[in-house]
Write an enzyme that holds these catalytic residues in place. Structure first.
Site, PDB file in Angstrom:
ATOM      1  N   PRO A   2       0.762  -1.219  -0.007  1.00 55.50           N
ATOM      2  CA  PRO A   2       0.113  -0.123   0.011  1.00 55.50           C
ATOM      3  C   PRO A   2       0.951   1.408   0.129  1.00 55.50           C
ATOM      4  CG  PRO A   2      -0.741  -1.784   1.646  1.00 55.50           C
ATOM      5  CD  PRO A   2       0.429  -1.988   1.150  1.00 55.50           C
ATOM      6  N   GLU A   3       0.684   2.323  -0.711  1.00 54.49           N
ATOM      7  CA  GLU A   3       1.354   3.468  -0.837  1.00 54.49           C
ATOM      8  C   GLU A   3       0.516   4.507  -0.307  1.00 54.49           C
ATOM      9  OE1 GLU A   3       3.174   3.837  -4.877  1.00 54.49           O
ATOM     10  OE2 GLU A   3       3.349   1.665  -5.056  1.00 54.49           O
ATOM     11  N   LYS A  53       3.332   6.910   4.124  1.00 55.99           N
ATOM     12  CA  LYS A  53       2.674   5.377   3.982  1.00 55.99           C
ATOM     13  C   LYS A  53       2.489   4.921   5.292  1.00 55.99           C
ATOM     14  CE  LYS A  53       5.704   4.003   0.083  1.00 55.99           C
ATOM     15  NZ  LYS A  53       6.449   2.915  -0.332  1.00 55.99           N
ATOM     16  N   ARG A 263      13.789  -3.359  -7.984  1.00 59.33           N
ATOM     17  CA  ARG A 263      11.912  -3.335  -8.024  1.00 59.33           C
ATOM     18  C   ARG A 263      11.596  -3.562  -9.564  1.00 59.33           C
ATOM     19  NH1 ARG A 263       9.932  -0.921  -3.384  1.00 59.33           N
ATOM     20  NH2 ARG A 263       8.190  -1.816  -4.355  1.00 59.33           N
TER      21      ARG A 263
END
Length: 280
Positions: A2-3, A53, A263
């Site tokens: 979750p950002e 976050k 990433r």
């Protein structure tokens, strides 16, 4: 993970459930991950805020006057797969037992989430929170300062993910912002025009994602959902993230996926060319 848009949506959804309620007890299964939570017992939730976050529950003594400032913060980081639910499940890690008799459950299949009680502003135990940059939708996030920082940045996507130039931008929204700004994710040392485009793209993408409740990427147990089961809607507006091999919405070239800074990274090789220093 979750950002900012997902965490902000979580804050907006659960604040009405918690504001004004007393936390009778917090029950969990991992004291090394959920630290000092007993300090929250018997305290009233004054409100919820968000920093990047992270969720911050503002707590005060149940008998404290309304105008007294909160004296404890319960920091919640959702990790990779954390989220709140109204019913207990096989992945429940933390249970918030409220004085009203209600319960709120923190589920986290992959166990990367954290809950930590600290004095207000005492973020030394969470260095990422302590050192993060300004909120992307706040007045503190200025184009002039961002342009100055970007002029000496390394590869731009890992730089964004560090949380230092701006908070709350993770893998999804970095990829999307860079596509909107027409910048290669590995571009270094942005010139003023490039940095200005990226600044505006970040603000536009984050505002749109918050407005649509964030991004839900599937139906698995670890995918983002709110406590009531509602998902986000911004995934339908993704131009590059999760679209490897599909045509670019702007030029039709297949979207590529590479690994950058460990990433997965999505971009259009035509719309987002890697500039050489000679073309700066």
């Amino acid at each position: 993970m979750p950002e900012l848009p997902e965490v902000e949506t979580t804050r907006r959804k659960i604040e009405p459930l918690l504001r004004g309620k007393t936390i009778e007890r917090i029950v969990h299964d991992a004291p090394h991950r959920y630290r000092n939570t007993e300090r929250a017992h018997g305290r009233q939730v004054r409100g919820l805020t968000r920093r990047g976050k992270y969720l911050l529950l503002h707590l005060a003594a149940a008998d404290a006057a309304e105008d007294e400032p909160h004296d404890l913060e319960l920091i919640v980081h959702l990790g990779m797969t954390g989220g709140f639910r109204l019913e207990e499940g096989p992945h429940t890690r933390v249970t918030f037992e409220l004085g009203s008799g209600e319960k709120l459950y923190f589920n986290d299949p992959r166990r990367f989430g954290k809950v930590v009680a600290v004095a207000p502003g005492d973020y030394a135990s969470m260095p990422t929170l302590a050192a993060m940059g300004p909120e992307p939708l706040s007045d503190d996030f200025t184009e002039a300062e961002f342009v100055a920082l970007a002029a000496r940045c390394g590869p731009v996507k890992p730089w964004l993910l560090s949380q230092k130039p701006v908070s709350g931008v993770g893998n999804i929204y970095a990829d999307e912002s860079l596509w909107h700004a027409r910048l290669h994710p590995a571009q270094t040392r942005l010139n003023a025009d490039e940095a200005g485009r990226l600044y505006r793209a970040i603000r536009e993408v984050m505002a749109a994602a918050v407005d649509k409740g964030g991004s839900s990427l599937g139906n698995g147990v670890g995918n983002y959902r709110q406590h009531d089961g509602e998902g986000g809607g911004f995934q339908h507006s993704h131009h590059v993230y999760g679209r490897a091999g599909q045509p670019c919405d702007r030029c039709g070239t297949p979207i590529e996926k590479i690994v950058l800074g460990q990433r997965g990274t999505h971009f259009c090789p035509v719309c987002q060319p890697l500039r050489t220093d000679r073309s700066a």
